[in-house]
Motif scaffolding. Structure first.
Motif, PDB file in Angstrom:
ATOM      1  N   ARG A 115       9.314   9.708   2.638  1.00 38.46           N
ATOM      2  CA  ARG A 115       8.406   9.757   3.790  1.00 38.46           C
ATOM      3  C   ARG A 115       7.214   8.820   3.643  1.00 38.46           C
ATOM      4  O   ARG A 115       6.618   8.418   4.641  1.00 38.46           O
ATOM      5  N   VAL A 116       6.866   8.495   2.415  1.00 35.43           N
ATOM      6  CA  VAL A 116       5.727   7.596   2.203  1.00 35.43           C
ATOM      7  C   VAL A 116       6.200   6.223   1.754  1.00 35.43           C
ATOM      8  O   VAL A 116       5.445   5.469   1.141  1.00 35.43           O
ATOM      9  N   ALA A 117       7.450   5.897   2.089  1.00 38.77           N
ATOM     10  CA  ALA A 117       7.979   4.578   1.744  1.00 38.77           C
ATOM     11  C   ALA A 117       7.536   3.515   2.732  1.00 38.77           C
ATOM     12  O   ALA A 117       7.410   2.346   2.388  1.00 38.77           O
ATOM     13  N   ASN A 118       7.299   3.929   3.978  1.00 41.77           N
ATOM     14  CA  ASN A 118       6.878   2.971   5.006  1.00 41.77           C
ATOM     15  C   ASN A 118       6.261   3.734   6.165  1.00 41.77           C
ATOM     16  O   ASN A 118       6.304   4.974   6.219  1.00 41.77           O
ATOM     17  N   ALA A 119       5.709   2.990   7.124  1.00 45.84           N
ATOM     18  CA  ALA A 119       5.001   3.604   8.250  1.00 45.84           C
ATOM     19  C   ALA A 119       5.941   4.318   9.201  1.00 45.84           C
ATOM     20  O   ALA A 119       5.552   5.287   9.856  1.00 45.84           O
ATOM     21  N   ALA A 158       3.503   5.825  -5.801  1.00 47.24           N
ATOM     22  CA  ALA A 158       3.228   5.985  -7.233  1.00 47.24           C
ATOM     23  C   ALA A 158       2.029   6.899  -7.461  1.00 47.24           C
ATOM     24  O   ALA A 158       2.035   7.735  -8.394  1.00 47.24           O
ATOM     25  N   TYR A 159       1.016   6.762  -6.633  1.00 49.49           N
ATOM     26  CA  TYR A 159      -0.183   7.598  -6.777  1.00 49.49           C
ATOM     27  C   TYR A 159       0.165   9.076  -6.611  1.00 49.49           C
ATOM     28  O   TYR A 159      -0.324   9.926  -7.384  1.00 49.49           O
ATOM     29  N   SER A 161      -6.183  19.047  -7.295  1.00 43.81           N
ATOM     30  CA  SER A 161      -6.978  18.025  -7.969  1.00 43.81           C
ATOM     31  C   SER A 161      -7.031  16.755  -7.116  1.00 43.81           C
ATOM     32  O   SER A 161      -7.218  16.822  -5.908  1.00 43.81           O
ATOM     33  N   ILE A 162      -6.846  15.585  -7.736  1.00 43.05           N
ATOM     34  CA  ILE A 162      -6.955  14.322  -6.994  1.00 43.05           C
ATOM     35  C   ILE A 162      -5.702  14.016  -6.176  1.00 43.05           C
ATOM     36  O   ILE A 162      -5.645  12.984  -5.491  1.00 43.05           O
ATOM     37  N   TRP A 163      -4.696  14.901  -6.218  1.00 38.84           N
ATOM     38  CA  TRP A 163      -3.530  14.727  -5.338  1.00 38.84           C
ATOM     39  C   TRP A 163      -3.968  14.789  -3.881  1.00 38.84           C
ATOM     40  O   TRP A 163      -3.341  14.141  -3.015  1.00 38.84           O
ATOM     41  N   THR A 164      -5.033  15.516  -3.596  1.00 37.01           N
ATOM     42  CA  THR A 164      -5.530  15.642  -2.230  1.00 37.01           C
ATOM     43  C   THR A 164      -5.891  14.283  -1.635  1.00 37.01           C
ATOM     44  O   THR A 164      -5.672  14.031  -0.448  1.00 37.01           O
ATOM     45  N   LEU A 202       0.836  -1.210   0.000  1.00 37.27           N
ATOM     46  CA  LEU A 202       0.000   0.000   0.000  1.00 37.27           C
ATOM     47  C   LEU A 202       0.863   1.250   0.000  1.00 37.27           C
ATOM     48  O   LEU A 202       0.526   2.254  -0.647  1.00 37.27           O
ATOM     49  N   TRP A 203       1.972   1.215   0.736  1.00 38.65           N
ATOM     50  CA  TRP A 203       2.868   2.385   0.745  1.00 38.65           C
ATOM     51  C   TRP A 203       3.502   2.584  -0.634  1.00 38.65           C
ATOM     52  O   TRP A 203       3.656   3.725  -1.094  1.00 38.65           O
ATOM     53  N   ARG A 204       3.881   1.486  -1.280  1.00 33.80           N
ATOM     54  CA  ARG A 204       4.454   1.624  -2.628  1.00 33.80           C
ATOM     55  C   ARG A 204       3.410   2.170  -3.610  1.00 33.80           C
ATOM     56  O   ARG A 204       3.723   3.007  -4.467  1.00 33.80           O
ATOM     57  N   ALA A 205       2.185   1.684  -3.476  1.00 31.46           N
ATOM     58  CA  ALA A 205       1.125   2.193  -4.348  1.00 31.46           C
ATOM     59  C   ALA A 205       0.850   3.669  -4.076  1.00 31.46           C
ATOM     60  O   ALA A 205       0.601   4.453  -5.012  1.00 31.46           O
TER      61      ALA A 205
END
Length: 413
Positions: free
Chosen positions: A65-69, A22-23, A108-111, A16-19
């Motif tokens: 920072r969003v690589a893991n918890a 990318a998101y 936009s959808i970045w939020t 989920l963090w990897r996704a």
């Protein structure tokens, strides 16, 4: 020699963090392109350009920072959500028509990525908090929100809460799986050691017991001691108190099972009483009761650890020892005793039963009146401090049974 460790991480959370990483990158590019194509409609294009520049720099710089918890801290989440909210509120400043016409906001959808980070990090409650702030910002920025605006706000709110709940369920499943692997490994190790010991040490002790009994005299005493050691060793092996080859942890990256090769459990957290403790500072009651087993004392216990806080485990074990002392003192050395350990979600129950002559009716009250408070002080007093109870049932000629109950709520504090 220090043991080698092979670390196996089981985590459905990590993908989920990897996704999410990318998101964030894709939606950053999308928000930039949308703004670039609509720049001719902006009343203040320089505000949009400044904000998007900050958004791009922030997104790229905070990818780790969003690589893991562990890396995704509360401070980061707060700043990340603030940037998203500022972008939503700046939209009507950049494009006045945005207050009256449905269209994309500056981020936009970045939020949604900022909200999903809350969901993956903290579960559905964090997701509800973040998505509610985004909803308020959208409603304020739109002035008079349309049906599409309300639909989008509700969609983000429901989706983020659902993802947060799924993450919480996944974490609980990982902990359960890690614990199951640990128990499985411990069981296999226990069975292997039991086979090895049975083929060597236990057979020798059994032979010494038989030969000593047959020879009589001092050899008979030696045989009796060998028999006691045989029973104690069988109890130790069957109770699973030997060091296991796996140890589970609850890590922020997901459940972790450490497979240890040739580990030496000496000193540190694995030595002494540490063998009885888990990572949360709990002790396995079985390790404290195992030494009490012998030729005259039989111990029956659950296959899984009976975890209590150290003070509660010590007091309960001391109460059991006091009950056995009473058996030896009043029933004689020839009396047999049985210890039964029961572990339930609400309480831990330890029952000590013997086949002695029993206690005459009124004898305990008489002893307390004479100031001899062995049972009342050593057993009932210890259990009372733990919020538990000690019930004694004795029938003359049929032995005595002492039932010790400790509620888990108090024993684990």
């Amino acid at each position: 020699m220090a043991g080698r460790e092979r670390v196996v991480r089981m985590s459905v959370e990590q993908p989920l963090w990897r996704a999410l990483t990318a998101y964030r990158l894709l939606t950053m590019v999308y928000a930039t392109l949308i703004a670039a194509f609509a720049r001719d409609k902006f009343e203040r294009p320089w505000v949009a350009a400044t904000y998007l520049a900050v958004l791009v720099v922030w997104t790229v710089a905070t990818l780790p920072r969003v690589a893991n918890a562990v890396s995704c801290t509360k401070r980061f989440l707060g700043v990340d959500l603030t940037i998203a909210l500022v972008g939503v509120l700046l939209t009507p400043v950049v494009d006045v028509q945005a207050r009256y016409l449905d269209g994309p906001t500056l981020p936009s959808i970045w939020t949604a990525g900022a909200v999903l980070a809350f969901a993956v990090k903290g579960g559905w409650r964090w997701a509800a908090f973040a998505s509610s702030l985004v909803a308020v910002a959208n409603l304020v920025g739109r002035g008079t929100p349309s049906r599409d605006t309300l639909h989008n706000v509700l969609l983000v709110w429901v989706a983020s809460i659902a993802i947060g709940y799924i993450v919480e369920v996944a974490r609980a499943s990982e902990r359960t799986l890690a614990r199951a692997l640990e128990i499985e490994a411990a069981t296999r190790e226990r069975e292997r050691l039991a086979r090895d010991i049975h083929d060597s040490v236990l057979q020798v002790l059994a032979m010494v017991q038989r030969r000593g009994t047959a020879l009589g005299g001092e050899s008979a005493e030696l045989g009796r001691m060998a028999g006691e050691q045989e029973v104690a060793l069988r109890t130790l092996v069957s109770s699973g108190l030997l060091p296991t080859t796996r140890a589970s942890e609850d890590a922020s990256l997901g459940a972790v099972v450490r497979t240890i090769d040739d580990a030496e459990y000496e000193g540190g957290s694995h030595g002494g009483a540490g063998n009885a403790a888990d990572g949360a500072g709990l002790w396995d009651l079985r390790t404290l009761l195992a030494p009490l087993a012998g030729s005259a004392v039989t111990l029956a216990e659950p296959g899984a650890p009976v975890l209590l806080r150290p003070p509660a485990a010590r007091e309960l074990a001391a109460a059991v020892n006091a009950a056995l002392d009473n058996v030896r003192k009043h029933a004689g050395d020839g009396a047999r005793s049985w210890i039964l350990v029961e572990d339930s979600p609400d309480e831990v129950i330890v029952t000590v039963r013997d086949d002695g002559p029993g206690i005459p009716e009124g004898r305990l009250a008489q002893a307390e009146g004479e100031g001899r408070l062995g049972v009342a002080l050593s057993i009932r007093g210890r259990l009372r401090e733990l919020g538990g109870t000690a019930e004694l049932i004795s029938v003359p000629g049929q032995g005595t049974e002492v039932e010790l109950k400790v509620p888990r709520g108090k024993a684990e504090r």
